[in-house]
Design a protein around this motif. Structure first.
Motif, mmCIF file in Angstrom:
data_model
loop_
_atom_site.group_PDB
_atom_site.id
_atom_site.type_symbol
_atom_site.label_atom_id
_atom_site.label_comp_id
_atom_site.label_asym_id
_atom_site.label_seq_id
_atom_site.Cartn_x
_atom_site.Cartn_y
_atom_site.Cartn_z
ATOM 1 N N UNK A 1 -3.833 1.924 1.161
ATOM 2 C CA UNK A 1 -2.424 1.475 1.003
ATOM 3 C C UNK A 1 -1.660 2.814 0.641
ATOM 4 N N UNK A 2 -0.354 2.666 1.271
ATOM 5 C CA UNK A 2 0.556 3.599 1.175
ATOM 6 C C UNK A 2 2.017 3.390 0.785
ATOM 7 N N UNK A 3 2.739 4.157 -0.124
ATOM 8 C CA UNK A 3 3.919 3.949 -0.549
ATOM 9 C C UNK A 3 4.785 5.186 -0.046
ATOM 10 N N UNK A 4 5.570 5.278 0.952
ATOM 11 C CA UNK A 4 6.163 6.423 1.476
ATOM 12 C C UNK A 4 7.746 6.385 1.937
ATOM 13 N N UNK A 5 8.257 7.367 1.703
ATOM 14 C CA UNK A 5 9.900 7.426 1.922
ATOM 15 C C UNK A 5 9.954 8.160 3.257
ATOM 16 N N UNK B 1 -7.694 2.386 -1.646
ATOM 17 C CA UNK B 1 -7.186 3.819 -2.015
ATOM 18 C C UNK B 1 -5.528 3.432 -2.142
ATOM 19 N N UNK B 2 -4.696 4.240 -2.818
ATOM 20 C CA UNK B 2 -3.560 4.216 -2.685
ATOM 21 C C UNK B 2 -2.962 5.809 -3.075
ATOM 22 N N UNK B 3 -2.177 5.772 -1.829
ATOM 23 C CA UNK B 3 -1.413 7.041 -1.554
ATOM 24 C C UNK B 3 0.006 6.829 -1.842
ATOM 25 N N UNK B 4 0.903 7.427 -2.827
ATOM 26 C CA UNK B 4 2.142 6.856 -3.017
ATOM 27 C C UNK B 4 2.939 8.186 -3.573
ATOM 28 N N UNK B 5 4.249 8.346 -3.143
ATOM 29 C CA UNK B 5 4.938 9.434 -3.391
ATOM 30 C C UNK B 5 5.913 8.869 -4.549
ATOM 31 N N UNK B 6 6.733 9.751 -5.175
ATOM 32 C CA UNK B 6 7.802 9.564 -6.480
ATOM 33 C C UNK B 6 8.930 9.687 -5.727
ATOM 34 N N UNK B 7 10.061 8.905 -5.964
ATOM 35 C CA UNK B 7 11.303 9.160 -5.423
ATOM 36 C C UNK B 7 12.248 9.229 -6.782
ATOM 37 N N UNK B 8 13.608 9.278 -6.620
ATOM 38 C CA UNK B 8 14.641 9.150 -7.547
ATOM 39 C C UNK B 8 14.206 10.019 -8.950
ATOM 40 N N UNK B 9 14.173 9.478 -10.035
ATOM 41 C CA UNK B 9 13.788 10.082 -11.290
ATOM 42 C C UNK B 9 12.575 9.566 -11.811
ATOM 43 N N UNK B 10 11.559 9.936 -10.809
ATOM 44 C CA UNK B 10 10.090 9.315 -11.459
ATOM 45 C C UNK B 10 10.052 7.685 -10.896
ATOM 46 N N UNK B 11 10.781 7.322 -9.844
ATOM 47 C CA UNK B 11 10.636 6.063 -9.516
ATOM 48 C C UNK B 11 9.743 5.841 -8.076
ATOM 49 N N UNK C 1 -6.125 -9.895 -13.480
ATOM 50 C CA UNK C 1 -7.258 -8.824 -13.919
ATOM 51 C C UNK C 1 -7.828 -8.398 -12.710
ATOM 52 N N UNK C 2 -8.360 -6.944 -12.830
ATOM 53 C CA UNK C 2 -8.884 -6.556 -11.480
ATOM 54 C C UNK C 2 -10.356 -5.869 -11.778
ATOM 55 N N UNK C 3 -11.098 -6.732 -12.593
ATOM 56 C CA UNK C 3 -12.513 -6.128 -12.893
ATOM 57 C C UNK C 3 -13.019 -5.977 -11.712
ATOM 58 N N UNK C 4 -13.073 -6.802 -10.425
ATOM 59 C CA UNK C 4 -14.038 -6.510 -9.409
ATOM 60 C C UNK C 4 -13.449 -5.269 -8.479
ATOM 61 N N UNK C 5 -12.618 -4.778 -8.909
ATOM 62 C CA UNK C 5 -11.867 -3.684 -7.804
ATOM 63 C C UNK C 5 -12.291 -2.241 -8.219
ATOM 64 N N UNK C 6 -12.640 -1.503 -7.226
ATOM 65 C CA UNK C 6 -12.628 0.130 -7.403
ATOM 66 C C UNK C 6 -11.397 0.755 -6.731
ATOM 67 N N UNK C 7 -10.899 1.607 -7.252
ATOM 68 C CA UNK C 7 -9.745 2.378 -6.629
ATOM 69 C C UNK C 7 -9.757 3.803 -6.843
ATOM 70 N N UNK C 8 -8.661 4.471 -6.143
ATOM 71 C CA UNK C 8 -8.496 5.999 -6.248
ATOM 72 C C UNK C 8 -7.100 6.091 -5.714
ATOM 73 N N UNK C 9 -6.106 7.004 -6.536
ATOM 74 C CA UNK C 9 -4.956 7.335 -6.323
ATOM 75 C C UNK C 9 -4.688 8.718 -5.960
ATOM 76 N N UNK C 10 -3.852 8.853 -4.832
ATOM 77 C CA UNK C 10 -3.550 10.266 -4.548
ATOM 78 C C UNK C 10 -1.862 10.143 -4.568
ATOM 79 N N UNK C 11 -1.448 11.006 -5.515
ATOM 80 C CA UNK C 11 0.098 10.907 -5.831
ATOM 81 C C UNK C 11 0.763 12.144 -5.012
#
Ligand SMILES: Cc1cc2nc3c(=O)[nH]c(=O)nc-3n(C[C@H](O)[C@H](O)[C@H](O)COP(=O)(O)O)c2cc1C
Length: 470
Positions: free
Chosen positions: A67-71, A113-123, A142-152
């Motif tokens: 998943x990605x969150x991008x501007x 996998x979550x790849x997400x940027x930060x915008x504004x003042x930490x938003x 609850x997300x006990x069954x989930x494995x994840x990694x984040x790239x900021x």
């Protein structure tokens, strides 16, 4: 392969369906029944059919949702990179923009996998806002069954560096999900840390059975819903390799006596193959004000003519200060490094207090720091503390349909007094004071997928113009 066994079909019903209706009605019925059947869960199919579709000797590769969150597309590029690497390792991937991702689906994921940027003042970026609010709320499951990694992704000149990635990382853990790999926080040059994150992840993930048994080279398919705007353009020029754009014209926009100082600038993109749409931004690599370079040299009592090596190239120290490093903005990281090197208790105290830190960083530049906390250092030592000059992004103020091969900007010059000394924004005063017609400026196009005019030009739009102020 076993032939699926069907339960006997009612012959009377079949007779009525085949003899009664017209051919056209039969065709309609067949489509209707097919559509009805395909809405049913796979689980209602006889087991023999399920088995025949999933032979045990060829297990499906495991799935990772990326998943990605991008501007402006950086996080999307990083997510695509992760997808390509995972696929060559035998993983099946599902790439999705957080903007389009149904929140209810998260509960049924095994790995994300979550790849997400930060915008504004930490938003979070606008495209990730809804998902972010939902995940932070008490509606999140609850997300006990989930494995994840984040790239900021972020920028160290902001106090809340990579805040959104940090928030997601902490929240997923708090909801019971298991972290696959440590989060990586990337500054503006994000490519290398993203690659390191992917490589670490590949080590931390199990090897998919399909990859262990045979070599797989799956083709990368972008399944994310997107208007395709982030797709790589034809141009060879980008943030890493900017185009030298000639300034065609520069006009002051304010009348005599105005307190504002706003400039209209026109650059040529001829020969660059760079293209843009309204809503995109132009990235500019500025040069520092020569007066600030002088102040830094004076405050640290250093020699501008001394030859130093920076990024493998030998050049006069003054040249490095002018073009290669950030001087007009002080960052938390620089302060941390300077505090560690000088072992200065007062700077350490500022760093320990978030409010004091925010106040200290606001409006100060590198010369202010060196003046207020002098230390005997060499040219090389100072360079270790300074950040590589990041580009500045300006909203584009022209349409390629009206000005093909040109890009126009509206730029307000940033000038202010701090402790009775004149301070200047590096890029805005570079454009206002130090670039003249025919001078070349390194530029690139930073795309923005989410601020776009509607494709249908009959659509009503409300335009709001915050920003420069003329
Ligand atoms: C208006 C604006 C505000 C930003 N605010 C932050 C911030 O608070 N913290 C941070 O670490 N980075 C901040 N950034 C930097 C972006 O996160 C960084 O440029 C990132 O690479 C953008 O990735 P994207 O294209 O995927 O959105 C900001 C950038 C812009 C343009």
């Amino acid at each position: 392969m076993t032939t699926p066994k069907l339960a006997p079909i009612d012959q009377d019903l079949l007779q009525r369906l085949t003899n009664g209706p017209t051919v056209l009605q039969q065709m309609w019925l067949s489509g209707y029944l097919y559509a009805l059947a395909s809405q049913s869960e796979v689980a209602v199919l006889p087991q023999s059919i399920q088995q025949s579709q999933a032979p045990s000797e060829l297990p499906d590769p495991p799935v990772i949702t990326v998943l990605y969150g991008s501007q402006t597309g950086n996080s999307k590029k990083a997510a695509q990179k992760a997808v390509a690497s995972l696929q060559t390792q035998g993983w099946k991937t599902n790439l999705a923009d957080l903007n389009d991702y149904p929140t209810r689906q998260l509960k049924s994921e095994k790995r994300i996998l979550l790849v997400v940027s930060t915008q504004g003042e930490g938003e979070p970026p606008a495209s990730a806002e809804e998902f972010y609010q939902w995940l932070m709320s008490n509606r999140a499951p609850r997300l006990e069954g989930l494995e994840f990694a984040v790239c900021a992704l972020g920028d160290k000149s902001y106090l809340k560096f990579c805040q959104t990635g940090k928030d997601f990382d902490a929240r997923l853990e708090a909801l019971g999900a298991r972290r696959l790999s440590a989060r990586v926080d990337c500054d503006v040059d994000f490519e290398a840390p993203v690659e390191a994150w992917i490589q670490q992840l590949l080590k931390d993930l199990p090897v998919p059975a399909s990859a262990a048994s045979k070599s797989v080279a799956l083709q990368y398919v972008d399944t994310a819903k997107s208007n395709g705007h982030f797709q790589e353009k034809q141009s060879q020029y980008d943030r890493k390799s900017p185009f030298q754009a000639a300034l065609l014209a520069k006009t002051p926009l304010n009348g005599r006596g105005s307190k504002k100082e706003t400039w209209h600038l026109e650059f040529s993109l001829e020969g660059s193959n760079l293209s843009y749409q309204p809503g995109d931004a132009l990235g500019i690599y500025p040069q520092n004000p020569p007066a600030l370079v002088k102040e830094v040299l004076y405050a640290a009592m250093l020699n501008g003519h001394k030859l130093v090596t920076y990024n493998g190239r030998e050049m006069p120290f003054r040249q490095v200060l002018l073009k290669e490093v950030e001087l007009s903005v002080l960052t938390k990281e620089m302060l941390e490094n300077y505090a560690a090197w000088t072992n200065n208790a007062r700077i350490k105290a500022i760093l320990a207090d978030p409010t004091a830190l925010k106040t200290f960083l606001y409006g100060r530049n590198v010369a202010d720091l060196l003046r207020e906390f002098p230390a005997a250092l060499s040219e090389e030592t100072l360079l270790q503390f300074l950040r590589k000059m990041p580009p500045r992004l300006y909203s584009i103020a022209s349409s390629p349909e009206v000005y093909p091969d040109e890009v126009h900007l509206t730029v307000a010059a940033v000038r202010y007094l701090f402790n009775d000394r004149a301070h200047a924004g590096a890029a805005s005063t570079f454009l206002a004071d130090r670039v003249e017609a025919d001078d070349k400026v390194p530029v690139f196009v930073a795309q923005n997928e989410y601020v776009k005019l509607p494709e249908n030009d009959q659509t009503d739009i409300i335009m709001v113009g915050p920003g420069t102020g003329v």
